[in-house]
Motif scaffolding. Structure first.
Motif, PDB file in Angstrom:
ATOM      1  N   ASP A 106     -12.565  15.859 -55.363  1.00  9.40           N
ATOM      2  CA  ASP A 106     -12.614  16.890 -54.328  1.00  9.40           C
ATOM      3  C   ASP A 106     -11.583  18.000 -54.550  1.00  9.40           C
ATOM      4  O   ASP A 106     -11.445  18.898 -53.713  1.00  9.40           O
ATOM      5  CB  ASP A 106     -12.413  16.259 -52.938  1.00  9.40           C
ATOM      6  N   GLY A 107     -10.853  17.929 -55.659  1.00  7.98           N
ATOM      7  CA  GLY A 107      -9.870  18.962 -55.978  1.00  7.98           C
ATOM      8  C   GLY A 107      -8.464  18.660 -55.513  1.00  7.98           C
ATOM      9  O   GLY A 107      -7.515  19.338 -55.913  1.00  7.98           O
ATOM     10  N   SER A 108      -8.298  17.666 -54.654  1.00  5.45           N
ATOM     11  CA  SER A 108      -6.954  17.282 -54.222  1.00  5.45           C
ATOM     12  C   SER A 108      -6.233  16.579 -55.380  1.00  5.45           C
ATOM     13  O   SER A 108      -6.873  16.098 -56.323  1.00  5.45           O
ATOM     14  CB  SER A 108      -7.017  16.362 -53.010  1.00  5.45           C
ATOM     15  N   SER A 109      -4.919  16.508 -55.289  1.00  2.00           N
ATOM     16  CA  SER A 109      -4.170  15.933 -56.403  1.00  2.00           C
ATOM     17  C   SER A 109      -2.948  15.167 -55.921  1.00  2.00           C
ATOM     18  O   SER A 109      -2.502  15.330 -54.778  1.00  2.00           O
ATOM     19  CB  SER A 109      -3.731  17.042 -57.372  1.00  2.00           C
ATOM     20  N   VAL A 110      -2.431  14.333 -56.787  1.00  2.00           N
ATOM     21  CA  VAL A 110      -1.229  13.549 -56.532  1.00  2.00           C
ATOM     22  C   VAL A 110      -0.273  13.776 -57.699  1.00  2.00           C
ATOM     23  O   VAL A 110      -0.669  13.690 -58.863  1.00  2.00           O
ATOM     24  CB  VAL A 110      -1.554  12.046 -56.403  1.00  2.00           C
ATOM     25  N   TRP A 111       0.987  14.069 -57.387  1.00  2.00           N
ATOM     26  CA  TRP A 111       1.977  14.272 -58.449  1.00  2.00           C
ATOM     27  C   TRP A 111       2.183  12.969 -59.218  1.00  2.00           C
ATOM     28  O   TRP A 111       2.207  11.878 -58.633  1.00  2.00           O
ATOM     29  CB  TRP A 111       3.310  14.731 -57.880  1.00  2.00           C
ATOM     30  N   MET A 112       2.345  13.086 -60.506  1.00  2.00           N
ATOM     31  CA  MET A 112       2.589  11.917 -61.351  1.00  2.00           C
ATOM     32  C   MET A 112       3.838  11.164 -60.916  1.00  2.00           C
ATOM     33  O   MET A 112       3.889   9.930 -60.979  1.00  2.00           O
ATOM     34  CB  MET A 112       2.713  12.369 -62.814  1.00  2.00           C
ATOM     35  N   ASP A 113       4.847  11.892 -60.434  1.00  2.00           N
ATOM     36  CA  ASP A 113       6.091  11.243 -60.025  1.00  2.00           C
ATOM     37  C   ASP A 113       5.935  10.433 -58.738  1.00  2.00           C
ATOM     38  O   ASP A 113       6.842   9.698 -58.344  1.00  2.00           O
ATOM     39  CB  ASP A 113       7.208  12.276 -59.869  1.00  2.00           C
ATOM     40  N   GLU A 114       4.764  10.572 -58.066  1.00  2.00           N
ATOM     41  CA  GLU A 114       4.493   9.796 -56.859  1.00  2.00           C
ATOM     42  C   GLU A 114       3.642   8.548 -57.131  1.00  2.00           C
ATOM     43  O   GLU A 114       3.372   7.779 -56.215  1.00  2.00           O
ATOM     44  CB  GLU A 114       3.777  10.682 -55.832  1.00  2.00           C
ATOM     45  N   VAL A 115       3.225   8.391 -58.369  1.00  2.00           N
ATOM     46  CA  VAL A 115       2.366   7.266 -58.742  1.00  2.00           C
ATOM     47  C   VAL A 115       3.176   6.294 -59.608  1.00  2.00           C
ATOM     48  O   VAL A 115       3.766   6.685 -60.613  1.00  2.00           O
ATOM     49  CB  VAL A 115       1.135   7.749 -59.529  1.00  2.00           C
ATOM     50  N   LYS A 116       3.196   5.030 -59.215  1.00  2.00           N
ATOM     51  CA  LYS A 116       3.943   4.027 -59.964  1.00  2.00           C
ATOM     52  C   LYS A 116       3.103   3.517 -61.134  1.00  2.00           C
ATOM     53  O   LYS A 116       1.975   3.057 -60.945  1.00  2.00           O
ATOM     54  CB  LYS A 116       4.332   2.856 -59.059  1.00  2.00           C
ATOM     55  N   PRO A 117       3.623   3.583 -62.345  1.00  2.00           N
ATOM     56  CA  PRO A 117       2.863   3.068 -63.490  1.00  2.00           C
ATOM     57  C   PRO A 117       2.800   1.548 -63.483  1.00  2.00           C
ATOM     58  O   PRO A 117       3.681   0.871 -62.941  1.00  2.00           O
ATOM     59  CB  PRO A 117       3.665   3.584 -64.694  1.00  2.00           C
ATOM     60  N   GLU A 118       1.755   1.008 -64.068  1.00  2.00           N
ATOM     61  CA  GLU A 118       1.643  -0.441 -64.211  1.00  2.00           C
ATOM     62  C   GLU A 118       2.619  -0.958 -65.264  1.00  2.00           C
ATOM     63  O   GLU A 118       3.049  -2.114 -65.213  1.00  2.00           O
ATOM     64  CB  GLU A 118       0.214  -0.823 -64.600  1.00  2.00           C
ATOM     65  N   PHE A 119       2.950  -0.105 -66.203  1.00  2.00           N
ATOM     66  CA  PHE A 119       3.910  -0.473 -67.247  1.00  2.00           C
ATOM     67  C   PHE A 119       4.646   0.789 -67.665  1.00  2.00           C
ATOM     68  O   PHE A 119       4.048   1.850 -67.781  1.00  2.00           O
ATOM     69  CB  PHE A 119       3.189  -1.077 -68.459  1.00  2.00           C
ATOM     70  N   ALA A 120       5.947   0.680 -67.868  1.00  2.00           N
ATOM     71  CA  ALA A 120       6.750   1.829 -68.293  1.00  2.00           C
ATOM     72  C   ALA A 120       7.832   1.366 -69.254  1.00  2.00           C
ATOM     73  O   ALA A 120       8.535   0.392 -68.990  1.00  2.00           O
ATOM     74  CB  ALA A 120       7.371   2.532 -67.083  1.00  2.00           C
ATOM     75  N   GLN A 121       7.957   2.087 -70.345  1.00  2.00           N
ATOM     76  CA  GLN A 121       8.996   1.788 -71.330  1.00  2.00           C
ATOM     77  C   GLN A 121       9.456   3.105 -71.942  1.00  2.00           C
ATOM     78  O   GLN A 121       8.631   3.916 -72.380  1.00  2.00           O
ATOM     79  CB  GLN A 121       8.446   0.863 -72.408  1.00  2.00           C
ATOM     80  N   VAL A 122      10.734   3.339 -71.952  1.00  2.00           N
ATOM     81  CA  VAL A 122      11.270   4.589 -72.495  1.00  2.00           C
ATOM     82  C   VAL A 122      12.289   4.293 -73.590  1.00  2.00           C
ATOM     83  O   VAL A 122      12.852   3.197 -73.665  1.00  2.00           O
ATOM     84  CB  VAL A 122      11.927   5.444 -71.384  1.00  2.00           C
ATOM     85  N   GLY A 123      12.522   5.293 -74.438  1.00  2.00           N
ATOM     86  CA  GLY A 123      13.405   5.104 -75.576  1.00  2.00           C
ATOM     87  C   GLY A 123      14.877   5.200 -75.247  1.00  2.00           C
ATOM     88  O   GLY A 123      15.730   4.815 -76.060  1.00  2.00           O
ATOM     89  N   TRP A 124      15.206   5.704 -74.081  1.00  2.00           N
ATOM     90  CA  TRP A 124      16.601   5.781 -73.629  1.00  2.00           C
ATOM     91  C   TRP A 124      16.625   5.566 -72.128  1.00  2.00           C
ATOM     92  O   TRP A 124      15.836   6.154 -71.399  1.00  2.00           O
ATOM     93  CB  TRP A 124      17.205   7.143 -73.977  1.00  2.00           C
ATOM     94  N   GLY A 125      17.538   4.705 -71.667  1.00  2.00           N
ATOM     95  CA  GLY A 125      17.604   4.394 -70.251  1.00  2.00           C
ATOM     96  C   GLY A 125      16.696   3.236 -69.899  1.00  2.00           C
ATOM     97  O   GLY A 125      15.953   2.710 -70.735  1.00  2.00           O
ATOM     98  N   ASP A 126      16.761   2.852 -68.640  1.00  2.00           N
ATOM     99  CA  ASP A 126      15.986   1.699 -68.179  1.00  2.00           C
ATOM    100  C   ASP A 126      14.584   2.059 -67.705  1.00  2.00           C
ATOM    101  O   ASP A 126      13.711   1.198 -67.642  1.00  2.00           O
ATOM    102  CB  ASP A 126      16.725   1.005 -67.025  1.00  2.00           C
ATOM    103  N   ALA A 127      14.378   3.334 -67.337  1.00  2.00           N
ATOM    104  CA  ALA A 127      13.095   3.742 -66.774  1.00  2.00           C
ATOM    105  C   ALA A 127      12.967   5.260 -66.898  1.00  2.00           C
ATOM    106  O   ALA A 127      13.959   5.960 -67.108  1.00  2.00           O
ATOM    107  CB  ALA A 127      13.011   3.329 -65.298  1.00  2.00           C
ATOM    108  N   PRO A 128      11.740   5.785 -66.763  1.00  2.00           N
ATOM    109  CA  PRO A 128      11.585   7.239 -66.764  1.00  2.00           C
ATOM    110  C   PRO A 128      12.312   7.849 -65.567  1.00  2.00           C
ATOM    111  O   PRO A 128      12.475   7.195 -64.531  1.00  2.00           O
ATOM    112  CB  PRO A 128      10.072   7.435 -66.667  1.00  2.00           C
ATOM    113  N   LEU A 129      12.749   9.092 -65.713  1.00  2.00           N
ATOM    114  CA  LEU A 129      13.424   9.802 -64.625  1.00  2.00           C
ATOM    115  C   LEU A 129      12.419  10.679 -63.898  1.00  2.00           C
ATOM    116  O   LEU A 129      11.589  11.342 -64.529  1.00  2.00           O
ATOM    117  CB  LEU A 129      14.568  10.655 -65.174  1.00  2.00           C
TER     118      LEU A 129
END
Length: 245
Positions: A106-129
């Motif tokens: 319908d054209g509405s949207s949700v910011w990526m920073d408001e959606v919790k990933p099922e899995f997250a792994q980053v190369g520095w730090g414990d989690a994405p910022l």
């Protein structure tokens, strides 16, 4: 020297789409290491092609303006967003998914920073910022500020359930605080975590040998040709010649 040469031969045998490997699997009752490589990479390639993936940027470097990143999610249940370092490695690869959002029919949207990933792994730090850089201030790419954005240092993997969304949009690039970072931004509709775990349990010796020289096993399975195996073999050949391996 014989063991080192043998290791090189094993790596070359990982070229999963050669005619020899495909012929070999026909005459074997029990699936071999090469058979498993052939089958897994073929399965992943079919899954990606069905959704017109992967989506990938050019090699993005610090100072470059952000580029649009759009993924069609119609018929896609999960989205894997990956950032991998370029030829210069992953040091200072402060990767940013700027103004990233999931869009509904319908054209509405949700910011990526408001959606919790099922899995997250980053190369520095414990989690994405979320909505901040490593200094805790507003994200910037080539001088442009972003109130919304996900900072995910390479090598990074973010995996989302995307049922109900038809498109993913973002502006991607390297955060201005980076010294000399660069990276590729990629999107896939499958995540081979379970496949990798199966490889580890079924072929521990061969898999661990591979992983010791090719830590990015996610990337290896996604690379459905034999380019990574060939690059590794060339690299190891050079190290043997120089006496560094």
């Amino acid at each position: 020297m014989n063991s080192k040469v043998g290791f090189i031969i094993i790596i070359w045998l990982l070229s999963c789409f050669t005619l020899e490997a495909q012929k070999a699997k026909k005459g074997q009752k029990q699936e071999s290491w090469i058979d498993a490589c052939v089958n897994e990479k073929a399965s992943i390639r079919a899954t990606l092609q069905k959704a017109n993936m992967p989506v990938q940027t050019e090699w993005m470097k610090v100072g470059m303006k952000a580029v649009p990143f759009v993924v069609d999610l119609k018929g896609v249940n999960h989205l894997l967003l990956m950032v991998s370092g370029g030829p210069d490695g992953s040091s200072y690869d402060h990767a940013v998914w700027g103004n990233a959002r999931f869009i509904k029919a319908d054209g509405s949207s949700v910011w990526m920073d408001e959606v919790k990933p099922e899995f997250a792994q980053v190369g520095w730090g414990d989690a994405p910022l979320l909505n901040k850089n490593v200094n805790g201030t507003e994200i910037h790419i080539a001088g442009k500020g972003y109130q919304h954005g996900v900072w995910a240092h390479a090598e990074s993997v973010l995996y989302y359930a995307v049922d109900g969304y038809v498109r993913f949009e973002a502006e991607v690039g390297i955060e201005d605080l980076s010294v000399n970072g660069s990276a590729y931004f990629k999107a896939y509709n499958t995540f081979p975590r379970e496949r990798i775990q199966k490889f580890q349990s079924q072929y521990p010796e061969k898999f661990n040998m591979l992983q010791s020289k090719m830590p990015d096993t996610y990337q290896w399975l996604f690379t459905t040709d034999d380019s990574m195996e060939k690059d590794l073999a060339v690299s190891l050949s050079g190290q043997i010649k120089e006496g560094t391996y």
